[in-house]
Design a protein around this motif. Structure first.
Motif, PDB file in Angstrom:
ATOM      1  N   SER A  42      15.404   4.790   1.768  1.00 27.82           N
ATOM      2  CA  SER A  42      16.467   4.878   0.770  1.00 27.82           C
ATOM      3  C   SER A  42      16.550   3.587  -0.049  1.00 27.82           C
ATOM      4  CB  SER A  42      17.810   5.146   1.465  1.00 27.82           C
ATOM      5  OG  SER A  42      18.866   5.148   0.524  1.00 27.82           O
ATOM      6  N   ILE A  43      16.365   2.449   0.624  1.00 27.75           N
ATOM      7  CA  ILE A  43      16.388   1.161  -0.063  1.00 27.75           C
ATOM      8  C   ILE A  43      15.196   1.037  -1.002  1.00 27.75           C
ATOM      9  CG2 ILE A  43      16.188  -1.345   0.273  1.00 27.75           C
ATOM     10  CD1 ILE A  43      17.767  -0.956   2.888  1.00 27.75           C
ATOM     11  N   VAL A  44      14.027   1.471  -0.536  1.00 30.64           N
ATOM     12  CA  VAL A  44      12.825   1.425  -1.375  1.00 30.64           C
ATOM     13  C   VAL A  44      13.019   2.288  -2.620  1.00 30.64           C
ATOM     14  CG1 VAL A  44      10.373   1.994  -1.515  1.00 30.64           C
ATOM     15  CG2 VAL A  44      11.275   0.920   0.553  1.00 30.64           C
ATOM     16  N   SER A  45      13.594   3.466  -2.438  1.00 31.07           N
ATOM     17  CA  SER A  45      13.844   4.360  -3.562  1.00 31.07           C
ATOM     18  C   SER A  45      14.773   3.709  -4.587  1.00 31.07           C
ATOM     19  CB  SER A  45      14.457   5.669  -3.062  1.00 31.07           C
ATOM     20  OG  SER A  45      14.803   6.511  -4.144  1.00 31.07           O
ATOM     21  N   HIS A  46      15.835   3.082  -4.087  1.00 27.28           N
ATOM     22  CA  HIS A  46      16.816   2.453  -4.977  1.00 27.28           C
ATOM     23  C   HIS A  46      16.202   1.266  -5.714  1.00 27.28           C
ATOM     24  CE1 HIS A  46      20.948   0.358  -5.531  1.00 27.28           C
ATOM     25  NE2 HIS A  46      20.624   1.061  -6.597  1.00 27.28           N
ATOM     26  N   THR A  47      15.516   0.395  -4.982  1.00 28.87           N
ATOM     27  CA  THR A  47      14.936  -0.794  -5.618  1.00 28.87           C
ATOM     28  C   THR A  47      13.823  -0.424  -6.603  1.00 28.87           C
ATOM     29  OG1 THR A  47      13.484  -1.121  -3.687  1.00 28.87           O
ATOM     30  CG2 THR A  47      15.530  -2.388  -3.753  1.00 28.87           C
TER      31      THR A  47
END
Length: 382
Positions: free
Chosen positions: A37-42
């Motif tokens: 989820s963090i990778v997607s957001h960043t």
């Protein structure tokens, strides 16, 4: 006073409290849904910063890793390239290109001067057989405080038809406008410890469709920096290797801060700090190293004639706990550099200028009235 050191160097740059708190969180699994989820957001945040629809890949490594990846993923053995060299980092890309057996034609400018876009245009126009496969250059030359005209050079590269642009934007991305898609840039590389406002350890690379097409035929050796696995795993919000998990936490927090400020506000702030720093330096009787009108918004290089720059740096650090950068190679002891990129405020710029001015006064080397430098900088900031 302990633990009061202020970084006014071109990297690492100061890290915001919010980012430090994010960095200090307990690690999570890098194959977990939470991390994905963090990778997607960043990933979306990085596209915003790069002003591109292209994927921006994250590599655990310094900015040099991203630049080397850009070179080895788009070129093949014996390929002919133009390489801009007007400072330490332009010089480095010449060395990297030669290390991989590329035929390098150097477009050179004196340190402190910008690269001449017309020299690139001439070389590209004379390449009737379209042998030149890439133009490699540094946007903001950290060693000299010079900003190069990347937009114009990229336009000439596009006119060539075959060559791609590979740009080191390590100290320009996040400090000034680098609209990747609008300028037609093919490879853009950057590093976390500069305008991103997080510690060293991550690098970022964005590639155009033309660059990805070149990647299909590239035969230079690569493994960790092979971008194809990064691209495939990025589609699933993952990474082919173990990433620096906590730096991703920091990246997300820093990019949220940048989005809150807004791109135009970020660029305006850096331009204002450049102007204030330059005005303060000139008002205290010192000379700017970069040619007039070509100073980088990220860093100002100062040539203190008849004064040892290392002495100034030493006193500023000892008396005021401010770290300035020195000169590199033949400029060591001749120039000092003031970093004003990333998490830097008006107060930081005024403090740096006043500390340099006070240090010169303590050495009986101040040739202008005390306070002239601070007044000139403050006038710009107001």
């Amino acid at each position: 006073m302990q633990d009061k050191l202020t970084l006014m160097i071109p990297g690492p740059t100061p890290v915001p409290e919010k980012v430090l708190r994010a960095l200090g969180k307990h690690p999570i699994g890098h194959r977990s849904k939470e991390f994905q989820s963090i990778v997607s957001h960043t990933s979306e945040q990085l596209k915003w910063l790069h002003q591109t629809n292209n994927e921006v890949l994250t590599i655990t490594g310094s900015g040099t890793a991203a630049m080397e990846a850009g070179i080895i993923n788009t070129l093949s053995r014996g390929a002919k390239v133009l390489c801009g060299d007007n400072g330490k980092f332009g010089e480095r890309w010449v060395k990297v290109a030669k290390a991989f057996g590329l035929q390098v034609e150097v477009v050179k400018a004196e340190w402190g001067c910008p690269l001449d876009p017309e020299k690139f245009q001439t070389a590209l126009n004379e390449d009737k057989n379209k042998e030149i496969q890439a133009v490699i250059l540094t946007h903001s030359e950290t060693s000299t405080g010079v900003i190069n005209d990347l937009q114009t050079i990229s336009k000439y590269v596009q006119t060539h038809g075959r060559a791609i642009t590979i740009a080191d934007c390590v100290t320009s991305l996040g400090a000034c406008n680098v609209p990747m898609d609008e300028w037609g840039l093919d490879v853009v590389a950057s590093g976390s410890q500069k305008g991103y406002m997080i510690p060293p350890g991550l690098s970022f690379i964005a590639m155009s469709e033309r660059a990805w097409q070149a990647q299909q035929t590239s035969d230079l050796p690569k493994f960790y920096l092979d971008l194809e696995p990064y691209r495939k795993t990025a589609a699933n919000n993952s990474n082919p290797f173990t990433p620096a998990v906590n730096l991703y936490f920091a990246l997300e927090a820093a990019l949220e801060m940048m989005q809150e400020e807004g791109l135009e506000a970020i660029f305006t702030r850096h331009a204002r700090h450049r102007s204030a720093t330059q005005a303060g330096i000139k008002a205290m009787g010192l000379t700017l190293f970069a040619k007039e009108g070509h100073g980088s918004p990220a860093i100002t290089a100062v040539l203190p004639e008849r004064i040892d720059s290392e002495t100034i740096r030493k006193i500023v650090k000892q008396k005021f706990d401010i770290l300035l950068a020195g000169g590199q190679d033949h400029l060591k002891g001749k120039i000092f550099r003031i970093g004003h990129l990333g998490f830097v405020s008006d107060r930081d710029v005024l403090t740096a200028i006043s500390s340099i001015e006070a240090s010169l006064q303590s050495l009986n080397l101040l040739t202008t009235p005390m306070g002239a430098g601070v007044a000139a900088a403050a006038k710009i900031l107001q």
